[in-house]
Design a protein around this motif. Structure first.
Motif, mmCIF file in Angstrom:
data_model
loop_
_atom_site.group_PDB
_atom_site.id
_atom_site.type_symbol
_atom_site.label_atom_id
_atom_site.label_comp_id
_atom_site.label_asym_id
_atom_site.label_seq_id
_atom_site.Cartn_x
_atom_site.Cartn_y
_atom_site.Cartn_z
ATOM 1 N N PRO A 11 0.780 -1.243 0.000
ATOM 2 C CA PRO A 11 0.000 0.000 0.000
ATOM 3 C C PRO A 11 0.816 1.299 0.000
ATOM 4 N N PRO A 12 1.914 1.430 0.764
ATOM 5 C CA PRO A 12 2.674 2.685 0.689
ATOM 6 C C PRO A 12 3.286 2.940 -0.688
ATOM 7 N N GLN A 13 3.341 1.918 -1.540
ATOM 8 C CA GLN A 13 3.924 2.065 -2.873
ATOM 9 C C GLN A 13 2.904 2.460 -3.936
ATOM 10 N N PHE A 14 1.602 2.423 -3.588
ATOM 11 C CA PHE A 14 0.623 2.769 -4.622
ATOM 12 C C PHE A 14 -0.474 3.712 -4.151
ATOM 13 N N GLU A 15 -0.784 3.772 -2.873
ATOM 14 C CA GLU A 15 -1.971 4.515 -2.459
ATOM 15 C C GLU A 15 -1.882 6.014 -2.732
ATOM 16 N N ASN A 16 -0.709 6.588 -2.604
ATOM 17 C CA ASN A 16 -0.550 8.024 -2.851
ATOM 18 C C ASN A 16 0.123 8.303 -4.189
ATOM 19 N N GLY A 17 0.109 7.318 -5.061
ATOM 20 C CA GLY A 17 0.750 7.442 -6.363
ATOM 21 C C GLY A 17 1.992 6.582 -6.430
ATOM 22 N N VAL A 18 2.530 6.443 -7.639
ATOM 23 C CA VAL A 18 3.765 5.681 -7.804
ATOM 24 C C VAL A 18 4.889 6.397 -7.052
ATOM 25 N N VAL A 19 5.743 5.624 -6.411
ATOM 26 C CA VAL A 19 6.896 6.175 -5.683
ATOM 27 C C VAL A 19 8.107 6.059 -6.608
ATOM 28 N N PRO A 20 8.561 7.169 -7.203
ATOM 29 C CA PRO A 20 9.629 7.091 -8.209
ATOM 30 C C PRO A 20 10.890 6.388 -7.706
ATOM 31 N N GLU A 21 11.276 6.650 -6.457
ATOM 32 C CA GLU A 21 12.496 6.026 -5.921
ATOM 33 C C GLU A 21 12.349 4.506 -5.865
ATOM 34 N N ASP A 22 11.152 4.025 -5.477
ATOM 35 C CA ASP A 22 10.927 2.581 -5.411
ATOM 36 C C ASP A 22 10.905 1.970 -6.803
ATOM 37 N N LEU A 23 10.325 2.701 -7.761
ATOM 38 C CA LEU A 23 10.260 2.183 -9.126
ATOM 39 C C LEU A 23 11.655 2.072 -9.725
ATOM 40 N N LEU A 24 12.440 3.125 -9.598
ATOM 41 C CA LEU A 24 13.775 3.136 -10.219
ATOM 42 C C LEU A 24 14.753 2.220 -9.498
ATOM 43 N N SER A 25 14.449 1.883 -8.253
ATOM 44 C CA SER A 25 15.295 0.909 -7.546
ATOM 45 C C SER A 25 14.664 -0.486 -7.565
ATOM 46 N N ASN A 26 13.641 -0.661 -8.420
ATOM 47 C CA ASN A 26 13.037 -1.978 -8.705
ATOM 48 C C ASN A 26 12.460 -2.668 -7.465
ATOM 49 N N LYS A 27 11.687 -1.900 -6.684
ATOM 50 C CA LYS A 27 11.126 -2.448 -5.447
ATOM 51 C C LYS A 27 9.666 -2.866 -5.578
ATOM 52 N N TYR A 28 9.077 -2.702 -6.774
ATOM 53 C CA TYR A 28 7.719 -3.211 -6.986
ATOM 54 C C TYR A 28 7.796 -4.699 -7.356
ATOM 55 N N GLY A 29 6.639 -5.340 -7.459
ATOM 56 C CA GLY A 29 6.609 -6.772 -7.738
ATOM 57 C C GLY A 29 7.098 -7.110 -9.136
ATOM 58 N N HIS A 30 7.791 -8.257 -9.272
ATOM 59 C CA HIS A 30 8.279 -8.693 -10.585
ATOM 60 C C HIS A 30 8.284 -10.217 -10.703
ATOM 61 N N SER A 31 7.438 -10.871 -9.913
ATOM 62 C CA SER A 31 7.371 -12.334 -9.926
ATOM 63 C C SER A 31 5.931 -12.805 -10.077
ATOM 64 N N ILE A 32 5.784 -14.044 -10.567
ATOM 65 C CA ILE A 32 4.498 -14.729 -10.506
ATOM 66 C C ILE A 32 4.684 -16.021 -9.716
ATOM 67 N N HIS A 33 3.612 -16.456 -9.069
ATOM 68 C CA HIS A 33 3.670 -17.594 -8.161
ATOM 69 C C HIS A 33 2.683 -18.670 -8.608
ATOM 70 N N PHE A 34 3.138 -19.892 -8.625
ATOM 71 C CA PHE A 34 2.302 -21.035 -8.993
ATOM 72 C C PHE A 34 1.948 -21.812 -7.726
ATOM 73 N N TRP A 35 0.669 -22.164 -7.622
ATOM 74 C CA TRP A 35 0.136 -22.787 -6.408
ATOM 75 C C TRP A 35 -0.515 -24.121 -6.734
ATOM 76 N N ASP A 36 -0.372 -25.064 -5.819
ATOM 77 C CA ASP A 36 -1.224 -26.247 -5.807
ATOM 78 C C ASP A 36 -2.556 -25.772 -5.234
ATOM 79 N N LEU A 37 -3.579 -25.719 -6.088
ATOM 80 C CA LEU A 37 -4.830 -25.063 -5.726
ATOM 81 C C LEU A 37 -5.488 -25.697 -4.506
ATOM 82 N N ARG A 38 -5.529 -27.027 -4.466
ATOM 83 C CA ARG A 38 -6.222 -27.696 -3.354
ATOM 84 C C ARG A 38 -5.361 -27.756 -2.088
#
Length: 466
Positions: free
Chosen positions: A208-235
């Motif tokens: 939430p601190p990274q999106f609620e008040n807008g994009v945080v340029p420092e976090d974006l340029l230092s690559n602190k937003y999400g960049h992964s996908i996760h696979f789950w055993d559904l059951r």
């Protein structure tokens, strides 16, 4: 409860494509500054109607400051799963969370022109029963309603990681958390699944601190937003594998698995590559040994632009990034639609070969430092954003607001909520319908769309195409 399955439930995507066309769309109306209450607009999408392209009913909620965003159905074609105990549910209720308030509204749309609030779940109940906040994506599963969240506990949503919780699909009581073992997952955004193959895929935006008040340029340029996908055993509710696209691929958002459950692949959109401002689409798939793989299959370039024409956030780059903020896949798994919110473009790709997508159509509308008008001459604020496809694949609807604070950063001089529709050619191609243009009430913006009887980002199917 019905005495037979809801006729809008379909065993296969093929059958859903043959269903009657939609007469109404349900679209979010949000007040960016919280001065008005949010609501759901019922839009007439029947071209034979005298009120075609008009808002014919509104459900306005009693609270302010919710910021409606994503929403979904209480039940869909997943109810036909052989494992379900809910085959006789109705597709009757919309589950509408407030992304800022964590309040959830249950809206009865059985009679679209008389749609009304059925129940309100207060944020305190969400916090107490899940430890999560900022509910986001809604998916109806065979045994209940799954809700992803963008925040954990605490006032700023960073007390523990966000996740998914489950609601009862008849009483709408919150049951509890989904995850038994989350592995490396510590951020959240979207999720979807393949029910017969018993897997789920989830993605990441930011905390939430990274999106609620807008994009945080420092976090974006230092690559602190999400960049992964996760696979789950559904059951088993267990994270079985995480794929990191690379830290420069910031904000892995929409997850779109193939609709035919016999297929083991799908797509994920990435907002921006911080090394070059490109947008990207990754195709993910499962190898014969059960291992998941992912590869970048679509790259969209930024557009050079004079600094004085750009918002302060982008002036140093002297370019407009595509900003891939939504994707959607037609029910026949043939066309992938990619919203390039920054460029002001809606792209259509032929993904019949999911490893080799080909651009098949494009519409220009809105856009940073461009502001392309609709074919009817009217303005379109921001750029193409939330996209939804009719079941037969012949119509593509979209709206324009991303998230209130982000709208204001990237389009500081724009204001307005619009919804438009493009028709799809038999072999691809997109043409805006000049007669379909919805201008939302002053001070309200528009976000996600749901179509009467289901659409291409709602239903998950339990049986393979014939």
């Amino acid at each position: 409860m019905n005495l037979r399955p809801d006729p809008t439930f379909h065993a296969t995507p093929q059958l859903a494509m043959q269903a009657p066309t939609e007469n109404f769309a349900f679209t979010v109306m949000l007040s960016p500054d919280g001065s008005q209450s949010d609501g759901i607009a019922v839009v007439d999408v029947n071209p034979k109607s005298k009120t075609y392209g008009q808002i014919v009913h509104k459900v306005i909620v009693p609270n302010k400051g919710d910021e409606f965003h994503h929403f979904g159905w209480n039940a869909c074609s997943s109810s036909l799963s052989p494992l379900t105990g809910h085959a006789f549910l109705e597709r009757r209720y919309l589950i509408v969370p407030g992304i800022r308030s964590s309040r959830i509204y249950i809206i009865d749309v059985k009679e679209p022109l008389k749609a009304k609030i059925h129940k309100i779940i207060e944020p305190e109940e969400v916090f107490a029963k899940t430890g999560y906040s900022r509910p986001h994506t809604i998916h109806c599963g065979p045994e209940g309603i799954y809700v992803s969240t963008l925040g954990g506990g605490g006032e700023d949503g960073t007390d523990g990681p966000p996740g998914i919780f489950i609601m009862d699909c008849e009483t709408f009581e919150i049951i509890g958390r989904y995850e038994m073992d989350r592995g490396k997952q510590d951020k959240h955004y979207d999720f979807w699944w393949n029910l017969p193959q018993d897997y789920m895929v989830s993605s990441e935006w930011g905390l939430p601190p990274q999106f609620e008040n807008g994009v945080v340029p420092e976090d974006l340029l230092s690559n602190k937003y999400g960049h992964s996908i996760h696979f789950w055993d559904l059951r088993k509710r267990k994270n079985i594998q995480t794929i990191d696209f690379g830290e420069n691929y910031q904000m892995a958002l929409e997850i779109r698995p193939a609709h035919d459950p016999a297929k083991s692949y799908g797509f994920c959109g990435v907002v921006v590559d911080t090394t070059n401002l490109q947008g990207a689409i990754f195709t993910w798939w499962r190898d014969d040994d059960g291992t998941w793989q992912a590869k970048k299959t679509i790259t969209i370039d930024p557009r050079p632009e004079k600094p004085e024409n750009l918002p302060p956030l982008l002036q140093g780059f002297e370019a407009v990034p595509p900003l891939v903020t939504d994707i959607d896949l037609s029910l026949d798994d043939r066309f992938l639609y990619v919203a390039c919110w920054g460029l002001g473009e809606m792209h259509q790709y032929d993904v019949s070969d999911p490893m080799n997508p080909k651009l098949a159509g494009k519409v220009e509308l809105g856009g940073i430092a461009k502001g392309t008008k609709h074919v009817n001459g009217k303005p379109f604020a921001y750029g193409p954003q939330m996209v939804e496809i009719s079941r037969d694949g012949e119509r593509v609807y979209w709206t324009n607001s991303l998230y209130s604070t982000w709208d204001d950063q990237f389009y500081p001089d724009d204001e307005g909520g619009q919804m438009v529709m493009a028709r799809v050619g038999k072999d691809g191609g997109l043409t805006l319908d000049k007669d379909f243009y919805v201008d939302f009430p002053k001070g309200l913006r528009s976000h996600q769309i749901r179509l009467e009887g289901g659409d291409c980002s709602t239903d998950s199917f339990c049986y393979p195409n014939v």
